[in-house]
Design an enzyme around this catalytic site. Structure first.
Site, short mmCIF file in Angstrom:
data_model
loop_
_atom_site.label_atom_id
_atom_site.label_comp_id
_atom_site.label_asym_id
_atom_site.label_seq_id
_atom_site.Cartn_x
_atom_site.Cartn_y
_atom_site.Cartn_z
N PRO A 1 -5.74 9.34 6.72
CG PRO A 1 -5.08 9.98 8.83
CD PRO A 1 -4.57 9.78 7.47
CD GLU A 2 -9.66 11.74 2.34
OE1 GLU A 2 -10.63 12.45 2.04
OE2 GLU A 2 -9.15 10.93 1.55
CG HIS B 1 5.63 0.78 11.41
ND1 HIS B 1 6.90 0.84 10.89
CD2 HIS B 1 5.01 -0.23 10.75
CE1 HIS B 1 7.04 -0.08 9.95
NE2 HIS B 1 5.91 -0.75 9.85
NE ARG C 1 4.19 6.89 2.56
CZ ARG C 1 3.59 7.33 1.47
NH1 ARG C 1 2.30 7.03 1.25
NH2 ARG C 1 4.23 8.06 0.61
#
Length: 273
Positions: A2-3, A98, A117
């Site tokens: 995400p930006e 996750h 991650r």
DNA sequence: ACGAGCGCCTGTCGGC
DNA sequence: TGCCGACAGGCGCTCG
């Protein structure tokens, strides 16, 4: 992943709700469940559990790529890094793979921090400035002018791509939007910041704001196995278009590595002087 | 002050 | 089919 535009989309979705996902504003956090300890930056898990229980969510905002949830007494900060996401789901839903942190809320819903991650981080603090104080200006603020950007660029002699990725220089751009902004501005990623004319700085300022606003308009970009419902990926002009023709001039888009990040540009539209 | 290298992690994809 | 390296929307750290 995400930006700025993706984080903005998430903040607005949490605040207002969207497509079956209810708003969490005004809900009270009943309890927290931490499923991966290192996702919590501060405080300790036991202090986190104690402090967050009973806190009501009063406001949800974005600062750079951080989500800031203002609670009754504390502020919950979330940085999604590469693969993080936030889901609002029913308390009865199964725990998805996750999920790293679950906040059970009043009203039978929960907020889940999902992060394949495990790079993402969560902070629970009294004063968010301690975490946010090193961030540069917000590129979409009305108060951020192209004169400001020009002055900022002149005080460094660094390749543009590296500067744009530096969150203490400008907050919110990441690898995609940096590449897209440089292409729209017609500037080579390795151009030195201090060499830009005022006119070039204005072009870059305009390009940065355009790609961010267009990204927000399209609810961000969805790539690979991480999907959040945005479709800005269909409008990329250089990012991950290596070898494909530039939409401006037909020249093959090239890829190079700058600051250990894949960098995409048109060698014709973005010449290195 | 700057930038390269690396660590943190999991997953996907293409080549052999 | 299986293995292996490259790569992925980020950032903090150390070291020259």
């Amino acid at each position: 992943m995400p930006e700025l535009p993706e984080v903005e989309t998430i903040a607005v979705t949490l605040r207002n709700g969207r497509g079956g996902s209810p708003a969490i504003l005004g809900h009270t956090i009943l309890q927290a469940r931490l499923l991966w300890e290192r996702s919590l930056a501060t405080p300790s898990p036991s202090e986190f559990y104690d402090r967050i229980a009973g806190q009501t969510i009063l406001d949800i905002r974005r600062r750079g790529k951080f989500l800031t949830l203002r609670l009754s007494r504390y502020t919950l900060l979330v940085h999604l890094r590469m693969s993080g996401d936030l889901f609002v789901e029913s308390t009865s839903a199964p725990i998805a793979p996750h999920h790293r942190l679950i906040l059970d809320l009043s009203g039978g819903i929960r907020l889940a921090f999902n992060d394949a991650r495990k790079f993402g981080r969560v902070w629970l603090v009294e004063n968010p400035e301690g975490v946010l104080n090193s961030l540069g200006p917000e590129p979409l603020d009305d108060s951020f002018t192209f004169h400001d950007l020009h002055q900022m660029l002149r005080t460094h002699r660094r390749p543009l791509k590296l500067l744009l990725l530096d969150q203490s220089f400008l907050a919110g751009l990441g690898n995609i939007y940096a590449d897209e902004a440089l292409h729209r501005a017609g500037l080579h990623p390795l151009s030195f910041s201090s060499d830009l004319t005022l006119e070039q700085s204005e072009h870059l300022w305009r390009a940065i704001r355009q790609v961010l606003e267009e990204g927000i308009l399209r609810n961000g970009a969805s790539i690979d196995w991480v999907y959040r419902g945005g479709d800005f990926q269909n409008y990329f002009r250089v990012y991950q278009r290596t070898g494909k023709p530039c939409y401006n001039c037909g020249t093959a888009i090239e890829r190079m590595v700058v600051g250990q990040r894949g960098t995409h540009f048109c060698p014709n539209c973005q010449p290195l002087k």
